[in-house]
Design a protein around this motif. Structure first.
Motif, PDB file in Angstrom:
ATOM      1  N   THR A 265      10.226  60.980  31.672  1.00  0.00           N
ATOM      2  CA  THR A 265       8.912  60.355  31.756  1.00  0.00           C
ATOM      3  C   THR A 265       8.527  60.231  33.221  1.00  0.00           C
ATOM      4  OG1 THR A 265       9.271  59.094  29.734  1.00  0.00           O
ATOM      5  CG2 THR A 265       7.549  58.313  31.220  1.00  0.00           C
ATOM      6  N   TYR A 266       7.385  60.865  33.590  1.00  0.00           N
ATOM      7  CA  TYR A 266       6.863  60.780  34.944  1.00  0.00           C
ATOM      8  C   TYR A 266       5.884  59.613  35.024  1.00  0.00           C
ATOM      9  CZ  TYR A 266       8.678  65.501  35.818  1.00  0.00           C
ATOM     10  OH  TYR A 266       9.481  66.588  35.966  1.00  0.00           O
ATOM     11  N   THR A 267       5.888  58.907  36.155  1.00  0.00           N
ATOM     12  CA  THR A 267       5.006  57.763  36.364  1.00  0.00           C
ATOM     13  C   THR A 267       4.314  57.885  37.711  1.00  0.00           C
ATOM     14  OG1 THR A 267       6.455  56.334  35.054  1.00  0.00           O
ATOM     15  CG2 THR A 267       4.858  55.251  36.496  1.00  0.00           C
ATOM     16  N   LEU A 268       2.984  57.681  37.732  1.00  0.00           N
ATOM     17  CA  LEU A 268       2.199  57.696  38.962  1.00  0.00           C
ATOM     18  C   LEU A 268       1.885  56.263  39.363  1.00  0.00           C
ATOM     19  CD1 LEU A 268       0.687  59.400  41.109  1.00  0.00           C
ATOM     20  CD2 LEU A 268      -1.335  59.251  39.627  1.00  0.00           C
ATOM     21  N   LEU A 269       2.155  55.941  40.629  1.00  0.00           N
ATOM     22  CA  LEU A 269       1.957  54.591  41.146  1.00  0.00           C
ATOM     23  C   LEU A 269       0.997  54.622  42.324  1.00  0.00           C
ATOM     24  CD1 LEU A 269       5.746  53.586  41.268  1.00  0.00           C
ATOM     25  CD2 LEU A 269       4.137  53.060  39.426  1.00  0.00           C
ATOM     26  N   LYS A 270       0.269  53.502  42.527  1.00  0.00           N
ATOM     27  CA  LYS A 270      -0.598  53.339  43.687  1.00  0.00           C
ATOM     28  C   LYS A 270      -0.299  51.998  44.331  1.00  0.00           C
ATOM     29  CE  LYS A 270      -5.395  53.264  45.309  1.00  0.00           C
ATOM     30  NZ  LYS A 270      -6.826  53.206  44.958  1.00  0.00           N
ATOM     31  N   THR A 271      -0.131  52.027  45.649  1.00  0.00           N
ATOM     32  CA  THR A 271       0.172  50.798  46.373  1.00  0.00           C
ATOM     33  C   THR A 271      -0.982  49.807  46.241  1.00  0.00           C
ATOM     34  OG1 THR A 271       1.494  52.044  47.965  1.00  0.00           O
ATOM     35  CG2 THR A 271       0.781  49.850  48.629  1.00  0.00           C
ATOM     36  N   GLY A 272      -0.631  48.549  45.926  1.00  0.00           N
ATOM     37  CA  GLY A 272      -1.644  47.508  45.772  1.00  0.00           C
ATOM     38  C   GLY A 272      -2.018  47.256  44.336  1.00  0.00           C
ATOM     39  N   THR A 273      -1.527  48.082  43.400  1.00  0.00           N
ATOM     40  CA  THR A 273      -1.788  47.862  41.969  1.00  0.00           C
ATOM     41  C   THR A 273      -0.492  47.426  41.298  1.00  0.00           C
ATOM     42  OG1 THR A 273      -1.358  50.189  41.474  1.00  0.00           O
ATOM     43  CG2 THR A 273      -3.646  49.565  41.947  1.00  0.00           C
ATOM     44  N   TRP A 274      -0.600  46.554  40.310  1.00  0.00           N
ATOM     45  CA  TRP A 274       0.579  46.011  39.634  1.00  0.00           C
ATOM     46  C   TRP A 274       1.099  46.940  38.543  1.00  0.00           C
ATOM     47  CZ3 TRP A 274       2.791  42.086  41.973  1.00  0.00           C
ATOM     48  CH2 TRP A 274       2.024  41.250  42.797  1.00  0.00           C
ATOM     49  N   GLN A 275       0.207  47.636  37.912  1.00  0.00           N
ATOM     50  CA  GLN A 275       0.603  48.485  36.797  1.00  0.00           C
ATOM     51  C   GLN A 275       0.595  49.953  37.208  1.00  0.00           C
ATOM     52  OE1 GLN A 275       1.688  47.390  33.881  1.00  0.00           O
ATOM     53  NE2 GLN A 275       1.343  45.228  34.455  1.00  0.00           N
ATOM     54  N   PRO A 276       1.454  50.775  36.590  1.00  0.00           N
ATOM     55  CA  PRO A 276       1.406  52.222  36.843  1.00  0.00           C
ATOM     56  C   PRO A 276       0.043  52.785  36.452  1.00  0.00           C
ATOM     57  CG  PRO A 276       3.435  51.617  35.701  1.00  0.00           C
ATOM     58  CD  PRO A 276       2.556  50.404  35.681  1.00  0.00           C
ATOM     59  N   LEU A 277      -0.419  53.766  37.210  1.00  0.00           N
ATOM     60  CA  LEU A 277      -1.699  54.393  36.884  1.00  0.00           C
ATOM     61  C   LEU A 277      -1.599  55.246  35.634  1.00  0.00           C
ATOM     62  CD1 LEU A 277      -3.040  55.516  40.384  1.00  0.00           C
ATOM     63  CD2 LEU A 277      -3.543  53.419  39.098  1.00  0.00           C
ATOM     64  N   ARG A 278      -0.449  55.933  35.466  1.00  0.00           N
ATOM     65  CA  ARG A 278      -0.333  56.855  34.333  1.00  0.00           C
ATOM     66  C   ARG A 278       1.128  57.200  34.093  1.00  0.00           C
ATOM     67  NH1 ARG A 278      -4.440  61.485  35.108  1.00  0.00           N
ATOM     68  NH2 ARG A 278      -5.627  59.584  35.577  1.00  0.00           N
ATOM     69  N   ASN A 279       1.494  57.431  32.804  1.00  0.00           N
ATOM     70  CA  ASN A 279       2.817  57.901  32.395  1.00  0.00           C
ATOM     71  C   ASN A 279       2.657  59.192  31.602  1.00  0.00           C
ATOM     72  OD1 ASN A 279       4.342  55.702  33.466  1.00  0.00           O
ATOM     73  ND2 ASN A 279       3.740  54.436  31.716  1.00  0.00           N
ATOM     74  N   GLN A 280       3.542  60.138  31.839  1.00  0.00           N
ATOM     75  CA  GLN A 280       3.494  61.416  31.117  1.00  0.00           C
ATOM     76  C   GLN A 280       4.920  61.886  30.832  1.00  0.00           C
ATOM     77  OE1 GLN A 280      -0.659  63.260  32.973  1.00  0.00           O
ATOM     78  NE2 GLN A 280       1.258  64.361  33.246  1.00  0.00           N
ATOM     79  N   ASN A 281       5.170  62.322  29.574  1.00  0.00           N
ATOM     80  CA  ASN A 281       6.460  62.880  29.179  1.00  0.00           C
ATOM     81  C   ASN A 281       6.440  64.395  29.342  1.00  0.00           C
ATOM     82  OD1 ASN A 281       7.267  60.293  28.436  1.00  0.00           O
ATOM     83  ND2 ASN A 281       6.581  60.554  26.320  1.00  0.00           N
ATOM     84  N   ALA A 282       7.528  64.947  29.863  1.00  0.00           N
ATOM     85  CA  ALA A 282       7.598  66.394  30.068  1.00  0.00           C
ATOM     86  C   ALA A 282       9.050  66.822  30.188  1.00  0.00           C
ATOM     87  CB  ALA A 282       6.828  66.799  31.316  1.00  0.00           C
ATOM     88  N   THR A 283       9.316  68.060  29.781  1.00  0.00           N
ATOM     89  CA  THR A 283      10.642  68.661  29.974  1.00  0.00           C
ATOM     90  C   THR A 283      10.656  69.578  31.194  1.00  0.00           C
ATOM     91  OG1 THR A 283      10.051  70.457  28.473  1.00  0.00           O
ATOM     92  CG2 THR A 283      11.204  68.563  27.526  1.00  0.00           C
ATOM     93  N   ASP A 284       9.470  69.885  31.744  1.00  0.00           N
ATOM     94  CA  ASP A 284       9.390  70.754  32.914  1.00  0.00           C
ATOM     95  C   ASP A 284       9.848  70.002  34.161  1.00  0.00           C
ATOM     96  OD1 ASP A 284       8.380  72.857  31.416  1.00  0.00           O
ATOM     97  OD2 ASP A 284       6.307  72.155  31.653  1.00  0.00           O
ATOM     98  N   LEU A 285      10.036  70.757  35.226  1.00  0.00           N
ATOM     99  CA  LEU A 285      10.451  70.164  36.492  1.00  0.00           C
ATOM    100  C   LEU A 285       9.282  69.562  37.254  1.00  0.00           C
ATOM    101  CD1 LEU A 285      13.029  72.828  37.764  1.00  0.00           C
ATOM    102  CD2 LEU A 285      13.458  70.708  36.491  1.00  0.00           C
ATOM    103  N   TRP A 286       8.085  69.632  36.714  1.00  0.00           N
ATOM    104  CA  TRP A 286       6.920  69.041  37.368  1.00  0.00           C
ATOM    105  C   TRP A 286       5.878  68.674  36.327  1.00  0.00           C
ATOM    106  CZ3 TRP A 286       8.418  74.126  38.038  1.00  0.00           C
ATOM    107  CH2 TRP A 286       7.665  75.071  37.351  1.00  0.00           C
ATOM    108  N   THR A 287       4.967  67.823  36.754  1.00  0.00           N
ATOM    109  CA  THR A 287       3.819  67.460  35.926  1.00  0.00           C
ATOM    110  C   THR A 287       2.659  67.160  36.853  1.00  0.00           C
ATOM    111  OG1 THR A 287       3.082  66.100  34.066  1.00  0.00           O
ATOM    112  CG2 THR A 287       4.216  64.979  35.860  1.00  0.00           C
TER     113      THR A 287
END
Length: 638
Positions: A265-287
């Motif tokens: 599960t990949y997670t995108l974060l932004k400094t200054g926000t409490w919650q993750p911006l987005r989560n994505q499941n993948a088997t690849d080496l990138w998303t």
């Protein structure tokens, strides 16, 4: 131990060339051999270890420009093919343990030239001819990070023989991780300082050292779990970090390859926000994480992480921060170069970014950018309203377009980019171009303009013509007026670098200027030549043709007028004495003039000349009419 143990342990991200080295199942002595520059790379997909009847693709990758490839098996040429790219694929269908379990090499070529052969690749075909080996992990299948783990591959004493090699495999993909020669019945594979990414399933096989490379079926699978954080991913942005409002941005988060190929599960974060911006499941080496139509409030610091979805639930470290800047909230700065935009190699140049003089904009952060680079080059937070960015010992790769922005960190405000400033390094200055307007083939007497095009900062140009003096001026346009054939020739141009009058760029490609004589000029010239030639011919005819005597009673003077102007007097007189008598013009009635009569005579007397020959002919043949003309002359007798 083979050469794999020297490079550290783990199924981490590898290039195709590294995959190839780990897929080389020939003798261990060949594993660590180094490639030469011209030697291609050969590897097998999905793996160099396959079950009997499977399909295998052998990929041969050469240097750019190589478009011919050969595949060799056990020293014999098997196939040759041409490709439009520097990679060729050779597919083996339903591999057989006797026919296909062999040693393969490839080479690449261009024209008549061929590279060296690649390192050998042993294709192992697993059959049921050998019993399965067993596998064991020490000290435990579950260990802490940075522990050294040993995996033992065991075979029965009846199979113990120096004729076999052992391979440690990733259980699912059958990728080869390490090789061992059989020095004893129970070879060991050492995994020093394992990390969380080494968590996964493993197996082992053994196979014949000599072709055909028959192998056993894999051992049963052993699961290794390593506690600790997974390695950090990498985050980057497309099309860049500094973008205008409304741009669509894609943030890519990539992770290293893991021994376990389970989903994460990949997670995108932004400094200054409490919650993750987005989560994505993948088997690849990138998303990818899409940020459509970004706004100024999207400016900020971004990071990403990933988590293993297996029972271990291992979490990775966070990526390095990525600073995204959406421009347009503040007025644009200015960017200048000191001492100038043209720099000699090895010299220094300083770029100064200056913001508008507004007190509320003080204490801003200045960022230097280069067009085409994804990352900012330099960042400063000066006390005043400008920042200087030194470029030391510039090289050819430092030439290019630069711009700068400034930002107020707390309000996520970023200025518009400054106007682009182009920096030139003298050994990387572009060659000018020379063109002719309206065309390079023109008629004589017309005007033509030669335009020398260079960088926008260029102020001095020189026009070269083969066999002529150079023309130097401060304008790019060279005007040639009322051209003639002497203006035809090969022209080129160059421009001056900076303020140094001795530095000029290389010449442009030559331009052939052709001046053609106009058709009107040719017609007039030809007409004049023809007219003069006709006059000359007529004059010659008058000089050499006999003039009839009946033209005038003053025949001699008439002939002299036309003849003696081009011939001597003797020639003209002699020609007159030799005239035939029957063609003589008479102006008298009798040869002898009669004596003076007492009878009065009128002043005007008309004499007639009778052609005796015609009279005689009329007497002999009265039916015919004479064609001879009768000539009359009127004399005035005083």
């Amino acid at each position: 131990m083979s050469g794999w143990s020297d490079s550290g342990w783990g199924l981490r991200m590898q290039s195709w060339g590294e995959k190839y080295n780990q897929s080389n199942l020939g003798s261990p002595d060949c594993v660590s051999s180094s490639d030469t520059i011209s030697r291609p790379t050969l590897w097998a997909e999905p793996s160099p270890v396959v079950p009997k009847g499977a399909d295998v693709t052998l990929r041969c990758q050469g240097q750019r420009g190589r478009n011919r490839f050969q595949l060799w098996k056990d020293g014999e040429l098997q196939e040759e093919r041409n490709t439009s790219w520097h990679l060729a694929e050779f597919v083996l269908r339903e591999v057989d343990d006797w026919r296909d379990a062999r040693s393969y090499r490839c080479r690449s070529g261009q024209g008549p030239l061929w590279s060296e052969l690649s390192d050998p690749l042993a294709l192992v075909v697993m059959t049921g001819d050998f019993p399965k080996p067993s596998i064991a992990v020490s000290p435990s299948p579950s260990v802490l990070a940075w522990t050294t783990v040993t995996i033992q591959c065991q075979i029965s004493s009846q199979q113990s023989s120096p004729d076999y090699n052992f391979a440690l495999l990733e259980a699912k993909s059958l990728q080869v991780l390490q090789l061992q020669s059989l020095s004893r019945s129970q070879p060991y594979f050492s995994l020093p300082f394992v990390r969380a990414e080494d968590t996964g399933s493993y197996g082992c096989i053994y196979y014949r050292k000599t072709p055909p490379y028959k192998g056993s079926h894999p051992s049963h699978t052993v699961k290794l779990t390593v506690s600790g954080p997974l390695p950090k991913p990498t985050l980057w942005a497309q099309p860049g970090l500094v973008v205008a409002q409304g741009t669509n941005i894609t943030l890519w988060c990539s992770r290293p390859s893991l021994a376990s190929s389970e989903e994460v599960t990949y997670t995108l974060l932004k400094t200054g926000t409490w919650q993750p911006l987005r989560n994505q499941n993948a088997t690849d080496l990138w998303t990818d994480f899409s940020l459509p139509s970004v706004r100024p409030e999207d400016t900020g610091s971004y990071r990403c992480t990933y988590k293993d979805r297996t029972a271990s639930g291992a979490q990775s470290e966070t990526s390095e921060a990525l600073e995204l800047m959406v421009t347009g909230s503040l007025p644009k700065p200015s960017l200048s170069a000191l001492p100038g935009q043209v720099v000699e190699p090895g010299k220094h140049v300083t770029l100064q970014c200056r913001q508008p003089l507004q007190p509320e904009l003080w204490r801003a952060t200045f960022i230097l950018l280069k067009v085409g680079s994804l990352q900012p080059l330099q960042s400063q937070r000066p006390v005043g309203t400008s920042a200087v960015f030194p470029l030391l010992s510039v090289r050819a790769q430092d030439a290019g377009n630069y711009t700068c922005v400034y930002k107020k960190t707390f309000f996520h405000q970023v200025s518009e980019p400054s106007d682009v400033l182009e920096i030139w390094v003298t050994d990387a200055s572009p060659k000018p171009s020379l063109s002719a307007w309206p065309v390079s083939e023109i008629a004589s007497g017309t005007n033509v303009t030669l335009l020398c095009q260079g960088p926008p900062w260029t102020t001095r140009f020189v026009l070269h013509k083969e066999g002529s003096m150079d023309i130097i001026q401060d304008e790019a346009k060279f005007f040639l007026t009322r051209v003639t054939s002497k203006h035809s020739g090969r022209y080129s141009c160059s421009y001056q670098l900076g303020t140094n009058g001795s530095l000029w760029t290389q010449h442009s490609d030559p331009l052939q200027l052709t001046v053609k004589v106009s058709s009107n000029t040719l017609l007039i010239t030809l007409s004049c030549v023809i007219f003069l030639l006709l006059c000359f011919l007529l004059l010659v005819c008058f000089c050499h043709q006999y003039i009839p005597r009946a033209a005038d009673f003053r025949g001699n003077s008439f002939r002299r007028f036309f003849c003696c102007s081009c011939l001597s007097q003797d020639v003209c007189l002699s020609h007159h004495l030799e005239d035939p008598k029957e063609e003589t013009l008479y102006t008298e009635v009798a040869k002898e003039r009669p004596k003076e009569s007492s009878v009065p005579i009128d002043k005007d007397v008309t004499y007639a000349h009778l052609n005796i020959k015609n009279l005689n002919e009329r007497q002999t043949n009265p039916k015919e009419t004479s064609t001879e003309a009768t000539l009359y002359a009127t004399l005035s007798l005083d």
